[in-house]
Motif scaffolding. Structure first.
Motif, short mmCIF file in Angstrom:
data_model
loop_
_atom_site.label_atom_id
_atom_site.label_comp_id
_atom_site.label_asym_id
_atom_site.label_seq_id
_atom_site.Cartn_x
_atom_site.Cartn_y
_atom_site.Cartn_z
N ASP A 20 0.83 -1.21 0.00
CA ASP A 20 0.00 0.00 0.00
C ASP A 20 0.87 1.26 0.00
O ASP A 20 0.58 2.22 -0.73
N LEU A 21 1.91 1.26 0.79
CA LEU A 21 2.76 2.44 0.91
C LEU A 21 3.54 2.72 -0.38
O LEU A 21 3.59 3.86 -0.84
N LEU A 22 4.11 1.69 -0.99
CA LEU A 22 4.84 1.89 -2.25
C LEU A 22 3.90 2.30 -3.37
O LEU A 22 4.24 3.16 -4.19
N ASN A 23 2.73 1.70 -3.41
CA ASN A 23 1.75 2.10 -4.43
C ASN A 23 1.40 3.57 -4.29
O ASN A 23 1.37 4.31 -5.28
N ALA A 24 1.15 4.01 -3.08
CA ALA A 24 0.76 5.41 -2.84
C ALA A 24 1.93 6.37 -3.07
O ALA A 24 1.77 7.40 -3.71
N ASP A 25 3.10 6.02 -2.56
CA ASP A 25 4.23 6.95 -2.61
C ASP A 25 4.91 7.00 -3.97
O ASP A 25 5.38 8.06 -4.39
N LEU A 26 4.97 5.86 -4.66
CA LEU A 26 5.69 5.80 -5.94
C LEU A 26 4.76 5.73 -7.15
O LEU A 26 5.23 5.68 -8.29
N GLY A 27 3.46 5.71 -6.90
CA GLY A 27 2.51 5.63 -8.01
C GLY A 27 2.55 4.29 -8.73
O GLY A 27 2.28 4.22 -9.94
N LEU A 28 2.86 3.23 -8.01
CA LEU A 28 2.91 1.90 -8.60
C LEU A 28 1.55 1.22 -8.47
O LEU A 28 0.64 1.72 -7.82
N HIS A 29 1.46 0.06 -9.09
CA HIS A 29 0.26 -0.78 -9.01
C HIS A 29 0.70 -2.21 -8.69
O HIS A 29 0.46 -3.14 -9.45
N LEU A 30 1.36 -2.34 -7.56
CA LEU A 30 1.90 -3.63 -7.13
C LEU A 30 0.79 -4.55 -6.67
O LEU A 30 -0.22 -4.11 -6.11
N HIS A 31 1.00 -5.84 -6.88
CA HIS A 31 0.08 -6.87 -6.41
C HIS A 31 0.82 -7.74 -5.41
O HIS A 31 2.02 -8.00 -5.56
N SER A 32 0.10 -8.20 -4.39
CA SER A 32 0.70 -9.10 -3.41
C SER A 32 0.28 -10.53 -3.72
O SER A 32 -0.67 -10.77 -4.47
N TYR A 33 1.00 -11.47 -3.13
CA TYR A 33 0.78 -12.88 -3.38
C TYR A 33 0.72 -13.62 -2.06
O TYR A 33 1.19 -13.13 -1.04
N PRO A 34 0.15 -14.83 -2.05
CA PRO A 34 0.06 -15.59 -0.80
C PRO A 34 1.44 -15.91 -0.23
O PRO A 34 2.43 -15.96 -0.96
N GLY A 108 22.77 -5.14 -6.26
CA GLY A 108 23.01 -4.51 -7.55
C GLY A 108 21.86 -3.62 -7.99
O GLY A 108 21.48 -3.61 -9.16
N ILE A 109 21.30 -2.89 -7.02
CA ILE A 109 20.15 -2.03 -7.32
C ILE A 109 20.45 -0.59 -6.91
O ILE A 109 21.41 -0.32 -6.18
N ALA A 110 19.60 0.31 -7.37
CA ALA A 110 19.75 1.72 -7.04
C ALA A 110 19.57 1.95 -5.54
O ALA A 110 18.76 1.27 -4.89
N HIS A 111 20.32 2.87 -5.02
CA HIS A 111 20.25 3.22 -3.60
C HIS A 111 18.81 3.57 -3.19
O HIS A 111 18.35 3.18 -2.13
N ASP A 112 18.10 4.30 -4.05
CA ASP A 112 16.72 4.70 -3.75
C ASP A 112 15.74 3.54 -3.75
O ASP A 112 14.59 3.70 -3.31
N ASP A 113 16.14 2.38 -4.24
CA ASP A 113 15.27 1.22 -4.27
C ASP A 113 15.46 0.32 -3.06
O ASP A 113 14.91 -0.77 -2.99
N VAL A 114 16.23 0.79 -2.08
CA VAL A 114 16.36 0.13 -0.79
C VAL A 114 15.60 0.98 0.22
O VAL A 114 15.93 2.15 0.42
N TRP A 115 14.59 0.39 0.84
CA TRP A 115 13.75 1.10 1.81
C TRP A 115 13.90 0.43 3.17
O TRP A 115 13.54 -0.73 3.33
N GLY A 116 14.40 1.17 4.12
CA GLY A 116 14.48 0.70 5.50
C GLY A 116 13.40 1.37 6.34
O GLY A 116 12.51 2.06 5.82
N ARG A 117 13.50 1.16 7.63
CA ARG A 117 12.49 1.70 8.56
C ARG A 117 12.27 3.20 8.39
O ARG A 117 11.13 3.67 8.35
N HIS A 118 13.34 3.97 8.26
CA HIS A 118 13.19 5.42 8.17
C HIS A 118 12.54 5.86 6.87
O HIS A 118 11.74 6.78 6.85
N ALA A 119 12.88 5.19 5.77
CA ALA A 119 12.24 5.51 4.48
C ALA A 119 10.75 5.22 4.54
O ALA A 119 9.93 5.99 4.00
N LEU A 120 10.37 4.13 5.18
CA LEU A 120 8.95 3.81 5.33
C LEU A 120 8.24 4.87 6.16
O LEU A 120 7.15 5.33 5.79
N ASN A 121 8.87 5.27 7.27
CA ASN A 121 8.26 6.30 8.11
C ASN A 121 8.19 7.64 7.38
O ASN A 121 7.20 8.37 7.52
N ASP A 122 9.21 7.97 6.60
CA ASP A 122 9.17 9.21 5.81
C ASP A 122 8.00 9.19 4.84
O ASP A 122 7.29 10.20 4.68
#
Length: 126
Positions: A20-34, A108-122
């Motif tokens: 929910d947070l990534l979809n809202a913040d990044l404008g994505l349409h991610l789907h979750s799985y079991p 091997g990913i962009a620095h901005d594509d790593v989200w820790g606790r503080h990024a989530l809270n931001d």
């Protein structure tokens, strides 16, 4: 600004919150799985042109640095990581600048594509 540690969430609830947070913040349409063996894909969006955005969520609130990094290394070679056009790694763990850099390097990913606790809270604060 919120300062949640996400410790009361189950791993499944953490994934749903991250979706929910990534979809809202990044404008994505991610789907979750079991829950289960997911080959490194907790959340995914596949664009019309076929490019996949894959998210791996790790709910490691109080894990040791070595246990956390072992888990990160385990994700690096999984099919979900290798097939992704864009790969995001989300964790409930606090990330120091050095640990943040190390996770991005290992995966091997962009620095901005790593989200820790503080990024989530931001993002929650936005």
């Amino acid at each position: 600004m919120p300062d949640y540690d996400f410790g009361t969430l189950s791993p499944a609830d953490f994934e749903r919150m991250a979706c929910d947070l990534l979809n809202a913040d990044l404008g994505l349409h991610l789907h979750s799985y079991p829950e289960g063996r997911d080959q490194g894909i907790d959340l995914r969006q596949v664009a019309q042109e076929g490019m996949a955005t894959v998210v791996q969520c790790k709910h490691y609130v109080k894990s040791s640095r070595s246990a956390f990094l072992a888990s990160v290394r385990g994700e690096a070679g999984k099919p979900g990581r290798l097939a992704a056009g864009r790969y995001l790694f989300v964790t409930s763990r606090e990330l120091s600048p050095q640990l943040h850099d190390e996770v991005a390097r290992i995966l091997g990913i962009a620095h901005d594509d790593v989200w820790g606790r503080h990024a989530l809270n931001d993002a929650l604060g936005r």
